[in-house]
Scaffold this active site. Sequence first.
Site, short mmCIF file in Angstrom:
data_model
loop_
_atom_site.label_atom_id
_atom_site.label_comp_id
_atom_site.label_asym_id
_atom_site.label_seq_id
_atom_site.Cartn_x
_atom_site.Cartn_y
_atom_site.Cartn_z
N ASP A 182 0.83 -1.22 0.00
CA ASP A 182 0.00 0.00 0.00
C ASP A 182 0.86 1.27 0.00
OD1 ASP A 182 0.92 -0.06 2.65
OD2 ASP A 182 -1.07 -0.07 3.57
N GLU A 183 2.15 1.13 0.31
CA GLU A 183 3.00 2.32 0.40
C GLU A 183 3.22 3.00 -0.95
OE1 GLU A 183 6.24 2.48 3.00
OE2 GLU A 183 5.36 1.08 4.44
N TYR B 292 12.16 3.10 0.14
CA TYR B 292 11.56 1.76 0.03
C TYR B 292 10.35 1.80 -0.90
CZ TYR B 292 8.22 -1.93 1.26
OH TYR B 292 7.28 -2.93 1.19
N LYS C 36 9.75 0.01 -4.59
CA LYS C 36 8.64 -0.92 -4.83
C LYS C 36 7.78 -0.43 -6.01
CE LYS C 36 7.36 -4.11 -2.81
NZ LYS C 36 7.68 -5.58 -2.97
P1 NAD Z 1 11.01 -9.76 4.69
O1 NAD Z 1 12.01 -8.68 4.76
O2 NAD Z 1 10.62 -10.51 5.93
O3 NAD Z 1 11.51 -10.87 3.65
C1 NAD Z 1 12.11 -10.56 2.43
C2 NAD Z 1 12.77 -11.83 1.89
O4 NAD Z 1 13.34 -11.51 0.62
C3 NAD Z 1 13.90 -12.35 2.77
O5 NAD Z 1 13.80 -13.75 2.93
C4 NAD Z 1 15.15 -11.99 1.99
O6 NAD Z 1 16.25 -12.89 2.22
C5 NAD Z 1 14.64 -12.09 0.56
N1 NAD Z 1 15.44 -11.29 -0.39
C6 NAD Z 1 15.85 -10.00 -0.26
N2 NAD Z 1 16.57 -9.63 -1.34
C7 NAD Z 1 16.58 -10.70 -2.18
C8 NAD Z 1 17.13 -10.92 -3.47
N3 NAD Z 1 17.84 -9.97 -4.12
N4 NAD Z 1 16.95 -12.13 -4.05
C9 NAD Z 1 16.25 -13.11 -3.40
N5 NAD Z 1 15.72 -12.96 -2.18
C10 NAD Z 1 15.87 -11.75 -1.57
O7 NAD Z 1 9.75 -9.14 3.98
P2 NAD Z 1 8.19 -9.42 4.19
O8 NAD Z 1 7.69 -8.56 5.26
O9 NAD Z 1 7.95 -10.89 4.23
O10 NAD Z 1 7.62 -8.84 2.81
C11 NAD Z 1 7.51 -9.67 1.67
C12 NAD Z 1 6.99 -8.86 0.51
O11 NAD Z 1 5.73 -8.29 0.86
C13 NAD Z 1 7.88 -7.67 0.14
O12 NAD Z 1 7.90 -7.56 -1.26
C14 NAD Z 1 7.20 -6.47 0.78
O13 NAD Z 1 7.46 -5.32 0.03
C15 NAD Z 1 5.75 -6.88 0.69
N6 NAD Z 1 4.86 -6.35 1.72
C16 NAD Z 1 5.18 -6.44 3.05
C17 NAD Z 1 4.28 -5.98 4.01
C18 NAD Z 1 4.58 -6.04 5.49
O14 NAD Z 1 3.86 -5.41 6.27
N7 NAD Z 1 5.57 -6.80 5.93
C19 NAD Z 1 3.07 -5.40 3.60
C20 NAD Z 1 2.80 -5.30 2.22
C21 NAD Z 1 3.69 -5.79 1.31
O1 DAU Z 2 2.13 -0.69 4.71
C1 DAU Z 2 2.82 -1.82 4.24
C2 DAU Z 2 4.24 -1.73 4.70
O2 DAU Z 2 4.20 -1.94 6.10
C3 DAU Z 2 5.16 -2.73 4.03
O3 DAU Z 2 5.25 -2.44 2.66
C4 DAU Z 2 6.55 -2.68 4.65
O4 DAU Z 2 7.36 -3.71 4.11
C5 DAU Z 2 6.42 -2.88 6.15
O5 DAU Z 2 7.69 -2.73 6.76
C6 DAU Z 2 5.44 -1.89 6.74
O6 DAU Z 2 5.95 -0.52 6.69
P1 DAU Z 2 5.79 0.49 7.92
O7 DAU Z 2 6.85 1.51 7.82
O8 DAU Z 2 4.39 0.94 8.06
O9 DAU Z 2 6.07 -0.54 9.10
P2 DAU Z 2 6.94 -0.45 10.43
O10 DAU Z 2 6.67 -1.69 11.21
O11 DAU Z 2 8.36 -0.09 10.18
O12 DAU Z 2 6.25 0.78 11.18
C7 DAU Z 2 4.86 0.78 11.48
C8 DAU Z 2 4.54 2.14 12.09
O13 DAU Z 2 5.17 2.20 13.38
C9 DAU Z 2 5.08 3.31 11.31
O14 DAU Z 2 4.17 4.40 11.40
C10 DAU Z 2 6.38 3.67 12.02
C11 DAU Z 2 6.09 3.30 13.46
N1 DAU Z 2 7.26 2.82 14.23
C12 DAU Z 2 7.99 1.81 13.74
C13 DAU Z 2 9.11 1.37 14.41
C14 DAU Z 2 9.94 0.23 13.86
C15 DAU Z 2 7.56 3.43 15.45
O15 DAU Z 2 6.87 4.34 15.92
N2 DAU Z 2 8.68 2.99 16.11
C16 DAU Z 2 9.47 2.00 15.63
O16 DAU Z 2 10.49 1.66 16.28
#
Ligand code: NAD
Ligand code: DAU
Length: 344
Positions: A127-128, A150, A154
Amino acid sequence: MKNILVSGGAGFIGSAFARYMVARYPQYRIIVFDKLTYAGNLDNLLPISDEAQYRFVRGDIADRAAVKAAFQEFEIDTVVNFAAESHVDRSILSADAFLHTDTVGVYILLDEGRAHGLECFLHVSTDEVYGDVHEGYSVEGDGFAPNSPYAASKAGGELMVRAYHVTHGMNTVITRGSNTYGPYQYPEKLLPFFITEAMDDRPLPVYGDGRQIRDWLYVEDHVTGIDVALHYGKAGEAYNIAGEDLRHNIDVTHDLLGKLGKPETLIRHVPDREGHDRRYAMDASKLRALGWTRGHTFEQGLEDTVRWYADNTWWWRKIKTGEYLEYYQRQYAARLAAAEQSRP
Ligand code: NAD
Ligand code: DAU
């Protein structure tokens, strides 16, 4: 038979998807392809490590030869791409790895996929890409306004997916997930970071006033959303996967402290994240029309997540060493010191 390459499948959401697919579709082969960066963890795949339908390959999605070899060896017909650098704060410290994986890596995967004759390429986005949503809910046709390195990397990857569909006719589907949480999430993201820090009675650094809003989605619901988009999504389309459960960070922090029975005195308001988006909010009707429903409320999901981290200290204590501690110092030492100084 479908041979599915799950790139980034050793991370948080990718491993949940791999575990789910092995259980749900015994007829598919699941090939996890992952570079094993700091966020990749084979412990996340232990529950399926002995399954005959699962294989692991270590490789970089931006390494053309490695991608080609995996496509050929496993006769891959479908890619579900999770591979990414995924942490906004790290992208503010340095964006190199983000461009490498989230933009260039996606291009290499697409290009090799096209040469190989893939049947389907599902790309996991976020969603970012919509940027800060002051009011209302983003729908799939809205424009992009990414604000962090980031989010920009994306968006670059996503636009390349779109281009390969329009220009080369590839069968692509994009999903855009909201803030995902649950078991096996690397403890740098808000929920697992705060839960594990609070368990050790350590300070919780809330950025700024903590009134930023995120939309929380339990990891199993994110995974079923991807499954639905993979099987029923239309070529060239994007689908929002939203928890539609908007909460202020500070309220989430109070909730988790309550569940852990820890005091609110652990909270520290520290200097804000640079370029911090105030609010994300998406409309998930388009995916719901394909049959997806969210299975967990935030209350249930948080309860299960807190319990999982309490029961699985072996998993996160191993991580909170070495590189993790160096990152913690870089990200939080000065912020926490500033917060201490401004305390009455
Ligand atoms: P994560 O950081 O936990 O995992 C990322 C994985 O990608 C890791 O296993 C890492 O080793 C692998 N990786 C990184 N670079 C690589 C490369 N060059 N080649 C092969 N593997 C590689 O991330 P996540 O939270 O599981 O997110 C997964 C996907 O979902 C991402 O694309 C992220 O943008 C998207 N996403 C995450 C969230 C969230 O809240 N975590 C929300 C929406 C979308
Ligand atoms: O919205 C989807 C995204 O959510 C994904 O695409 C990203 O991969 C995932 O990391 C996440 O991004 P955010 O930046 O929203 O997530 P994060 O957990 O880093 O932070 C969530 C919220 O909390 C954000 O407003 C920042 C705040 N935060 C985060 C950390 C780590 C704090 O206030 N303190 C902190 O130490």
